[in-house]
Write a protein that holds these residues in place. Structure first.
Motif, PDB file in Angstrom:
ATOM      1  N   ALA B  37       0.998  -1.415  -0.075  1.00 52.15           N
ATOM      2  CA  ALA B  37       0.151   0.009  -0.069  1.00 52.15           C
ATOM      3  C   ALA B  37       0.700   0.766  -0.042  1.00 52.15           C
ATOM      4  CB  ALA B  37      -1.167   0.394   0.821  1.00 52.15           C
ATOM      5  N   VAL B  38       1.785   1.594   1.062  1.00 51.87           N
ATOM      6  CA  VAL B  38       2.752   2.456   1.038  1.00 51.87           C
ATOM      7  C   VAL B  38       3.109   2.634  -1.072  1.00 51.87           C
ATOM      8  CG1 VAL B  38       5.278   3.645   1.076  1.00 51.87           C
ATOM      9  CG2 VAL B  38       3.734   1.757   3.607  1.00 51.87           C
ATOM     10  N   THR B 151       3.080   5.793   8.637  1.00 52.70           N
ATOM     11  CA  THR B 151       3.147   7.110   9.158  1.00 52.70           C
ATOM     12  C   THR B 151       3.724   7.820   7.269  1.00 52.70           C
ATOM     13  OG1 THR B 151       3.629   6.258  11.445  1.00 52.70           O
ATOM     14  CG2 THR B 151       4.685   9.054  10.105  1.00 52.70           C
ATOM     15  N   PHE B 152       5.077   6.306   7.001  1.00 52.85           N
ATOM     16  CA  PHE B 152       4.585   6.445   5.399  1.00 52.85           C
ATOM     17  C   PHE B 152       3.510   6.950   4.839  1.00 52.85           C
ATOM     18  CE2 PHE B 152       8.990   5.310   6.596  1.00 52.85           C
ATOM     19  CZ  PHE B 152       9.628   5.899   6.454  1.00 52.85           C
ATOM     20  N   TYR B 153       2.626   6.044   4.603  1.00 57.02           N
ATOM     21  CA  TYR B 153       1.373   5.688   4.022  1.00 57.02           C
ATOM     22  C   TYR B 153       0.939   6.706   4.260  1.00 57.02           C
ATOM     23  CZ  TYR B 153      -3.177   3.684   3.070  1.00 57.02           C
ATOM     24  OH  TYR B 153      -4.376   3.790   2.248  1.00 57.02           O
ATOM     25  N   ALA B 216      11.540  12.751  -1.086  1.00 57.36           N
ATOM     26  CA  ALA B 216      12.238  13.895   0.299  1.00 57.36           C
ATOM     27  C   ALA B 216      11.342  12.734   1.155  1.00 57.36           C
ATOM     28  CB  ALA B 216      12.000  14.877   0.681  1.00 57.36           C
ATOM     29  N   ILE B 217      10.504  12.507   1.803  1.00 58.39           N
ATOM     30  CA  ILE B 217       9.546  11.721   2.138  1.00 58.39           C
ATOM     31  C   ILE B 217       9.009   9.849   2.756  1.00 58.39           C
ATOM     32  CG2 ILE B 217       6.497  11.018   2.304  1.00 58.39           C
ATOM     33  CD1 ILE B 217       5.995  13.192   1.670  1.00 58.39           C
ATOM     34  N   ILE B 218       9.781   9.552   0.820  1.00 56.84           N
ATOM     35  CA  ILE B 218      10.013   8.346   1.211  1.00 56.84           C
ATOM     36  C   ILE B 218      12.099   8.102   1.775  1.00 56.84           C
ATOM     37  CG2 ILE B 218      10.723   6.401  -0.052  1.00 56.84           C
ATOM     38  CD1 ILE B 218       7.778   6.301   0.239  1.00 56.84           C
TER      39      ILE B 218
END
Lengths: 288, 312
Positions: B37-38, B151-153, B216-218
């Protein structure tokens, strides 16, 4: 001086590869992004004939050229011609051709990975040193350059003198008007595409004598050929040759003086300058 | 000015329900599905923003990996000095600036130049960063923060929601209207007083900025970044395929491509890791020959056929 000559020798082979792409993009109007894979396949063939049958790459090209010609002709007739027919505008054909040839290039890489594996391959052929103006160069580079010059020259003459060659150049200038003067555009476009593929494959066989290739390097060569074609002007043979020599010299300078890992960055520098200042190509006239 | 029609309210309520379902997903599914899902959320972000630009203009951008890597490196270099959220915003800013520069150089000209330029962009950036790293004796960058998978998701889902909102607003704005005209006929657009180059450059800054933000998020998810990880050229192609497979004619189109293709990709790379390039190639061919308008186009065609049958 040594760098300049090495660069020119490299540029000669680049000219041949870019000429192949120019025939395909400039003349038959198909932006072939699988061009680099044809080159790598040519290199693989030369490698295979040399290691398995110890056949010289200079002889391999006589087998390779007709095979590549037929394969590319089939690709054009079976896969690309339906797109040409279906396209309502030049822009749509361009988008379709880009996506399709991307697809073909990935399929080709996939097949080559499956057959040859992901290893680098190189072979030593004619490594004996040759002395020119008190510097030494490898014989294979010089031979590749000479072969490229001969083939480029022959192509140039053919395009300028023979009836078929002139018709192909007419298509490059204006496909619609050439139909009016009785040129069979679909047939000649297929011919130009097939010829371009054959020239590229031969270029690949020549370049494999002195460069290391692997199944996924094709895209780098596609990019370099594209930069050369755009720099020289689409459809312009003379411009292609000059641009190829320029790129060869610049790349060699960057590789020797700064870092060998930066060759693509060097090609991009040229590309940006061309896009900013002469998007119509080195010798092209600005369109009003 | 912003008058909403009843269909808009309907679309809005459906989107909110779907968003709520998407938000609740981590509590429902297991760990493996969450990892998938991520990835899906990331590709939804990338493909939807890609389609915002490439859908109306028909310019195929292959720069996603370059922007993504730029964002990942912004995070990697700044994570010890600045807060995470600030870095994500900064990455978005850098991405927009880089996209603006690339756009100014290439979007004045024919689309082919743009495609070629973006094709090698990730590779060139990678070469330059590798060179700088070699010159300074650095190898890779360790990223010292870490988040839960969920949180990433959620961060990516929030970003995706933002993009859908932006896309919806653009569709209603003057810029969106101008772009549809450019896509239909650039000559006409120019004659009716639209600054075509500027509109294209402005729009191209959206996918640039978004891809950098997702990079940046990943980045903390990788833990360690080096040029080969941050600038995988494959990423650009995956995004193109997912967006085109879904169809760029509707805002939700790319999502319809992301979900099946992510699952297929996962299956293929699990059982035949060497055949992913072949899968990419065949997908391109299938899109061109069988699904030129993507799943969206197929759906609309089927719906039109059913409509005909009823005799409307």
């Amino acid at each position: 001086m040594g760098i300049l000559i090495t660069g020119l020798l490299l540029g000669g082979t680049y000219a041949l590869i870019a000429m192949g792409l120019n025939l395909q993009y400039g003349m038959s109007r198909i932006m072939n992004l699988a061009n680099g894979e044809i080159l790598v396949a040519g290199g693989f063939a030369a490698f295979w004939f040399w290691t398995a049958g110890s056949l010289s790459p200079l002889l391999t090209i006589f087998i390779l050229a007709p095979v590549a010609f037929v394969v590319n002709w089939l690709i054009y007739v079976i896969i690309l011609r339906p797109l040409v027919k279906r396209a309502r505008s030049r822009g749509q054909l361009e988008v379709d051709a880009i996506l399709t040839t991307f697809g073909l290039s990935f399929v080709a890489v996939g097949i080559m990975l499956a057959t040859f594996g992901g290893d680098y391959f190189s072979y030593s052929y004619l490594l004996s040193p040759v002395e020119l103006w008190s510097e030494t160069y490898a014989l294979n580079r010089i031979l590749a350059f000479v072969a490229a010059v001969i083939i480029c020259g022959a192509l140039y003459l053919w395009l300028n003198i023979s009836r078929a060659g002139m018709s192909i150049r007419a298509i490059a200038v204006s496909p619609d008007s050439s139909r009016l003067v009785g040129i069979d555009v679909p047939k000649l476009a297929a011919l130009a595409f097939a010829l371009g593929g054959a020239v590229t494959a031969v270029g690949g066989a020549l370049i494999s004598t002195f460069l290391t290739l692997d199944a996924s390097t094709g895209v780098i060569f596609t990019l370099k050929a594209l930069v050369i074609v755009i720099m020289g002007g689409v459809g312009d043979v003379r411009g292609t040759i000059v641009a190829a020599l320029l790129l060869g010299v610049l790349e060699t300078f960057v590789a020797r003086l700064i870092d060998p890992g930066l060759t693509l960055a060097a090609a991009y520098l040229l590309f940006i300058l061309i896009l900013l200042f002469r998007p119509q190509g080195l010798f092209g006239r600005r369109q009003s | 000015m912003m008058r909403m029609k009843s269909t808009d309210y309907k679309a809005l309520s459906v989107s909110i329900v779907l968003l709520l379902i998407a938000i609740c997903l981590p509590w429902i599914v297991g760990d493996f599905a969450l990892t998938l899902a991520v990835n899906m959320a990331m590709f939804t972000v990338l493909a939807t923003s890609w389609a915002l630009f490439s859908g109306p203009t028909h310019y195929i951008s292959l720069a996603t990996a370059a922007f993504f890597g730029l964002g990942a490196y912004t995070m990697g270099l700044g994570v010890d000095h600045l807060p995470f959220w600030l870095l994500v915003i900064l990455a978005g800013l850098f991405g927009a600036i880089m996209a603006g520069i690339i756009g100014l150089a290439t979007l004045r000209l024919s689309g082919v130049y743009f495609v070629i330029f973006t094709l090698g962009l990730a590779e060139m950036t990678r070469q330059i960063i590798t060179y700088i790293q070699n010159a300074t004796g650095q190898k890779g960058i360790l990223i010292s923060i870490w988040f839960e998978e969920s949180t990433f998701y959620w961060m990516l889902v929030a970003l995706a929601a933002l993009i859908f909102l932006v896309g919806w607003l653009i569709g209603r704005s003057r810029l969106g209207f101008a772009l549809r005209i450019i896509g239909d006929d650039e000559e006409v657009a120019r004659h009716s007083g639209i600054n075509t180059a500027l509109s294209k450059v402005l729009l191209f800054m959206i996918p640039g900025s978004v891809a950098a933000m997702s990079g940046a998020i990943i980045a903390p998810r990788y833990g360690y970044i080096e040029p080969l990880i941050a600038f995988t050229p494959m990423l650009s192609f995956q995004v193109v395929i997912m967006a085109l497979l879904g169809g760029t004619g509707r805002l939700w189109g790319p999502l319809a491509g992301v979900i099946p293709f992510s699952i297929l990709w996962e299956l293929i790379s699990a059982s035949f890791p060497n055949q992913t390039t072949l899968l990419l190639g065949l997908s391109f061919l299938i899109i061109v020959y069988l699904l030129p308008q993507g799943f969206v186009g197929l759906l609309l065609k089927i719906r039109a056929k059913i409509g005909d049958g009823r005799g409307y």
